[in-house]
Design a protein around this motif. Structure first.
Motif, short mmCIF file in Angstrom:
data_model
loop_
_atom_site.label_atom_id
_atom_site.label_comp_id
_atom_site.label_asym_id
_atom_site.label_seq_id
_atom_site.Cartn_x
_atom_site.Cartn_y
_atom_site.Cartn_z
N ALA A 304 50.49 10.54 87.06
CA ALA A 304 49.27 9.11 87.32
C ALA A 304 48.47 9.56 87.25
O ALA A 304 47.44 8.85 86.41
CB ALA A 304 50.17 8.63 88.48
N ARG A 305 48.07 10.70 87.76
CA ARG A 305 46.35 11.31 88.19
C ARG A 305 46.13 11.67 86.45
O ARG A 305 44.91 11.27 86.53
CB ARG A 305 46.43 12.14 89.22
CG ARG A 305 45.32 13.03 89.57
CD ARG A 305 44.82 12.22 90.46
NE ARG A 305 43.27 12.65 90.30
CZ ARG A 305 43.14 13.55 91.35
NH1 ARG A 305 43.66 14.64 92.18
NH2 ARG A 305 41.53 13.86 91.92
N MET A 306 47.14 12.09 85.75
CA MET A 306 46.12 11.90 84.57
C MET A 306 45.45 11.04 83.69
O MET A 306 44.75 10.82 82.96
CB MET A 306 46.99 12.85 83.62
CG MET A 306 46.85 14.61 84.22
SD MET A 306 46.03 15.09 83.38
CE MET A 306 46.09 17.29 83.97
N GLU A 307 45.86 9.63 83.85
CA GLU A 307 45.98 8.91 83.03
C GLU A 307 44.96 8.25 84.01
O GLU A 307 43.81 7.94 83.15
CB GLU A 307 46.71 7.13 83.65
CG GLU A 307 47.99 7.79 82.83
CD GLU A 307 48.56 7.37 81.73
OE1 GLU A 307 47.36 6.93 81.23
OE2 GLU A 307 48.83 8.58 80.96
N ASP A 308 44.59 8.10 84.90
CA ASP A 308 43.53 8.20 85.68
C ASP A 308 41.31 9.17 85.13
O ASP A 308 41.02 9.11 85.23
CB ASP A 308 43.17 8.56 87.01
CG ASP A 308 43.60 7.71 88.21
OD1 ASP A 308 43.98 6.51 87.36
OD2 ASP A 308 44.38 8.04 89.11
N VAL A 309 42.14 11.00 84.64
CA VAL A 309 41.63 11.03 83.97
C VAL A 309 40.88 10.78 82.78
O VAL A 309 40.29 10.88 82.67
CB VAL A 309 42.17 13.18 84.28
CG1 VAL A 309 41.78 13.67 83.67
CG2 VAL A 309 42.14 13.55 85.39
N ILE A 310 41.61 10.78 81.72
CA ILE A 310 41.41 9.68 80.82
C ILE A 310 40.53 8.41 80.94
O ILE A 310 39.51 8.81 80.33
CB ILE A 310 43.18 9.75 79.88
CG1 ILE A 310 44.16 11.05 79.94
CG2 ILE A 310 42.45 9.44 79.00
CD1 ILE A 310 45.14 10.84 78.99
N ALA A 311 41.11 7.95 81.83
CA ALA A 311 39.95 6.83 81.58
C ALA A 311 38.58 6.74 82.47
O ALA A 311 37.56 6.48 81.94
CB ALA A 311 40.95 5.68 82.75
N SER A 312 38.96 8.57 83.38
CA SER A 312 36.87 8.78 83.20
C SER A 312 36.34 9.53 81.88
O SER A 312 35.16 8.75 82.29
CB SER A 312 37.80 9.40 85.01
OG SER A 312 38.63 9.18 86.07
N SER A 313 37.29 9.95 82.07
CA SER A 313 36.42 11.08 80.56
C SER A 313 35.98 9.91 79.45
O SER A 313 35.09 9.98 79.04
CB SER A 313 37.61 12.10 80.29
OG SER A 313 38.56 13.18 81.31
N ARG A 314 37.09 9.15 79.09
CA ARG A 314 36.16 8.04 78.43
C ARG A 314 34.99 7.56 78.75
O ARG A 314 34.20 7.60 78.30
CB ARG A 314 37.30 6.94 78.66
CG ARG A 314 37.96 7.08 77.22
CD ARG A 314 38.92 6.02 76.64
NE ARG A 314 40.11 6.02 76.68
CZ ARG A 314 41.61 6.31 76.87
NH1 ARG A 314 41.55 5.77 78.64
NH2 ARG A 314 42.61 6.18 76.48
N MET A 315 34.17 7.43 80.10
CA MET A 315 33.05 7.53 80.54
C MET A 315 32.87 8.56 81.06
O MET A 315 30.77 8.33 81.26
CB MET A 315 33.47 6.71 81.87
CG MET A 315 33.82 5.27 81.46
SD MET A 315 33.89 4.01 83.28
CE MET A 315 35.36 5.08 84.37
N GLY A 316 32.77 10.09 79.96
CA GLY A 316 31.34 11.06 80.43
C GLY A 316 32.01 11.10 81.71
O GLY A 316 30.87 12.13 82.32
N GLU A 317 33.00 11.08 82.67
CA GLU A 317 32.90 11.43 84.96
C GLU A 317 34.32 12.07 84.24
O GLU A 317 35.57 11.91 84.87
CB GLU A 317 32.99 10.43 85.53
CG GLU A 317 31.75 9.25 85.30
CD GLU A 317 31.79 8.21 86.23
OE1 GLU A 317 33.17 7.97 86.50
OE2 GLU A 317 30.57 7.17 85.74
N PRO A 318 33.99 13.45 84.51
CA PRO A 318 35.57 14.64 84.49
C PRO A 318 35.88 14.37 86.45
O PRO A 318 35.00 14.06 87.15
CB PRO A 318 34.83 15.73 84.45
CG PRO A 318 33.14 15.48 84.36
CD PRO A 318 32.70 14.84 84.26
N VAL A 319 36.88 14.75 86.66
CA VAL A 319 37.80 14.38 87.42
C VAL A 319 37.71 15.49 88.28
O VAL A 319 38.08 16.45 87.48
CB VAL A 319 38.73 13.50 88.05
CG1 VAL A 319 39.45 13.65 89.27
CG2 VAL A 319 38.68 12.11 86.66
N GLU A 320 37.60 16.27 90.20
CA GLU A 320 37.79 17.04 90.39
C GLU A 320 39.14 17.67 90.99
O GLU A 320 39.87 16.19 91.64
CB GLU A 320 36.78 17.40 91.84
CG GLU A 320 36.94 19.15 92.47
CD GLU A 320 35.16 19.14 93.13
OE1 GLU A 320 36.20 19.74 94.48
OE2 GLU A 320 34.97 17.92 93.66
#
Length: 621
Positions: A304-320
């Motif tokens: 589930a966290r990886m899905e959030d990471v993919i969505a954030s990466s599309r907007m150019g925002e990596p997740v810590e």
């Protein structure tokens, strides 16, 4: 058709490609399109020459027939004429075969072949007539010549028809001289010749159509072959590009300095990982494939966290993420992810950035900031307390020294005591002014300084500031010149703060100006601001020193034996007070050429005029 496929292929660049619909043909079976017909002749040129070369044997026999002419005519002018005609047919066909060899010479080739036929058409009836040949043999020879014309000689069909008709007509004319023949038989002979010519014409037409259809089929096959070849080459090139791309990807992937990895989303096992990723997590080369990355994450619900990471990466925002190395050491990592296809399977391309050191630096900076904030708060409290503690005795010192100086309670006695009282008063006033500057600057930096704005007159403020500094200027033999707008400008401002700005600027100008020089104070309305300028003819400063001059407690001459006293608070305090009014303070200076300090205030502080109209009117004053 026996034309060479390579010859046709070479002609494809010169020949218009045949359309898919049926081509138009002439009655002779030839192409109606002259360019296409020429291309066909060029492609089948070897066959054309071979057909005429086969007729050469018949021409040799035709020439050898001169022996029968000699037997019948002997040495005579008739024999000589027939022999000359027979040799002319041989010369014409040899000319066609030996001289006109290429398709570019096809016109001469066809004319030479036509000349061969013409000689045969002329010589044959005359030879039969003069040689008194048997009627049946003569008729058979004419029929053989007709079929030779239609089958063997590759001239145009129209020319063949004309020559064959002339030959038949010539035989019909000489037939009564060869034998006794009635009209009915002569008609039968004419019908026989008509049938032979019709068969010959149809044979040539059919052969022409068949040959040209074969030519079109060969062109079509060549097109298909070229297309297939092109598709095969394109596919081979695409496969080579895929291989090169995959090799380049592997090379770039493993050599990339940034840690990256390909993860199988079904079980979160490593499909590919570069050396930087292995080094980041302390993994070995054996762990490059098949390692379960979930053991490196602290998150329990990683999918589930990886899905959030993919969505954030599309907007150019990596997740810590807080992660851990294989040896258990915790690290902080920025994670970016994207869904890709790798070797025919779905995969997650994960990019990693180790921010552990930055995180520690940020924590250290935050601690330092907190300490600095606490120190600044302590400083502000200390300055406020000290200012309060110092102001009380200073006020007493200033008041008592002023009473002594003025001898309010009677004469002091010695004049020297009065001078001492004056020095005590001046020193107290200087110390009080310094304390006020420090306290004002501390309030401004802490955000506690409040402007008390009211309607005021600009000329009044400038005049009051000038009167305070004029005594010091007179002592230094420095003239102060004012250039003020008329009528006076009324504006909304903190009178005390704006006066403090001008006092500090004019005091600085006087302090750094040589004896006998001039300090000018100007005020005028510009299209974009209300500008107040203080201009001196002093020592000036280098442009790179201007930022230092605007730093609190900084003196450009920092030595203990500097020529000018001061604490370095005048310009910084004036700058802050101008900015509190929504304006700016700008310095223009060069060493040895003096200094100009400009205070620009917003036009909306001027009372009783709009921005544009007031600006133009004041600038003209």
């Amino acid at each position: 058709m026996r034309g060479s496929q390579d010859a046709v292929g070479a002609l494809l660049h010169q020949t218009p490609q045949p359309p898919s619909e049926t081509h138009a043909y002439r009655w002779t079976g030839e192409f109606a399109d002259a360019q296409l017909e020429d291309s066909y002749i060029r492609a089948s040129w070897d066959e054309v020459r071979s057909r005429l070369n086969a007729v050469l044997i018949a021409v040799y026999i035709f020439v050898a027939w001169a022996a029968f002419d000699f037997m019948a005519l002997g040495v005579s002018w008739a024999f000589a004429g027939l022999l000359l005609g027979r040799l002319g047919s041989l010369a014409a066909i040899l000319l066609a075969l030996k001289v006109f060899r290429t398709a570019d010479q096809q016109r001469g080739f066809m004319l030479a072949a036509f000349a061969t036929q013409l000689c045969v058409v002329i010589v044959s009836p005359v030879s039969l007539y003069l040689g008194d040949v048997n009627f049946a043999a003569a008729l058979l020879s004419i029929v053989v010549i007709l079929f030779a014309f239609y089958i063997g000689v590759p001239t145009r069909l129209a020319a063949n028809v004309v020559l064959s008709s002339v030959l038949c007509l010539g035989f019909v004319i000489i037939a009564p001289t060869l034998t006794r023949i009635d009209t009915f038989t002569l008609i039968q002979i004419c019908l026989l010749f008509a049938v032979v010519n019709a068969i010959g014409v149809e044979m040539v037409r059919a052969a022409n159509r068949l040959r040209r259809d074969g030519f079109l089929t060969l062109i079509h096959q060549q097109e298909l072959y070229d297309r297939l070849k092109q598709e095969v080459e394109s596919r081979q090139e695409a496969e080579a590009n895929v291989r090169n791309t995959e090799e380049s990807f592997q090379s770039i992937f493993h050599a990339a300095p940034t840690p990256i990895a390909l993860i199988e989303p079904a079980n979160y096992r490593v499909m590919q990982a570069n050396s930087a990723a292995l080094k980041l997590f302390g993994l070995s080369e054996e762990d490059r494939r098949g390692f379960d990355v979930r053991s490196l994450f602290d998150d329990a619900d990683l999918p589930a966290r990886m899905e959030d990471v993919i969505a954030s990466s599309r907007m150019g925002e990596p997740v810590e993420f807080r992660m851990k190395r294989k040896d258990g050491i915790g690290i902080h990592v920025l994670v970016s992810a994207a869904g890709v296809h790798f070797q025919g399977r779905r995969a997650l391309l994960i990019g990693l950035q180790d921010i552990t050191a930055k995180r520690k630096e940020a924590e250290a900076l935050r601690d330092a900031r907190d300490q600095a904030t606490a120190a600044s708060r302590s400083k502000s409290e200390f300055l406020a307390n000290m200012s309060h503690e110092l102001r009380t005795p200073l006020n007493a010192i200033i008041g008592f020294s002023e009473a002594l100086e003025r001898e309010l309670f009677g004469p002091i006695g010695s004049p020297r005591y009065r001078e001492y009282a004056e020095d005590i008063h001046d020193s107290g006033v200087h110390l009080l002014s310094l304390i006020n500057d420090i306290l004002d600057l501390s309030k401004i930096e802490a955000g506690h300084f409040k402007l008390h704005e009211d309607d005021t007159d600009l000329n009044h403020i400038i005049g009051a500031a000038t009167r305070i500094v004029r005594h010091r200027a007179q002592q230094a033999n420095i003239a102060i010149e004012l250039s003020l707008p008329e009528p006076p400008i009324a504006l909304v401002a903190d009178e005390r703060a704006l006066k403090q700005v001008l006092i500090n600027l004019v005091s600085n100008a006087v302090k750094f100006s040589p004896d006998g020089s001039l300090v000018r104070i100007e005020a005028h309305v510009r299209p974009d601001c209300l500008r107040i300028s203080v201009i001196d003819e002093g020592v000036g400063m280098a442009p790179e020193d201007i930022p230092r001059a605007l730093t609190p407690f900084t003196q450009l001459d920092g030595s203990l034996s500097r020529a000018h006293e001061g604490t370095g608070l005048g310009l910084p305090l004036a700058k802050h007070l101008a900015e509190l009014h929504g304006g700016t303070l700008r310095i223009e200076s060069q060493v040895g050429a003096g200094t100009a300090v400009h205070v620009d205030l917003p036009l909306d502080r001027i009372i009783g005029s709009d921005t544009d109209g007031t600006g133009e009117e004041r600038a003209a004053l």
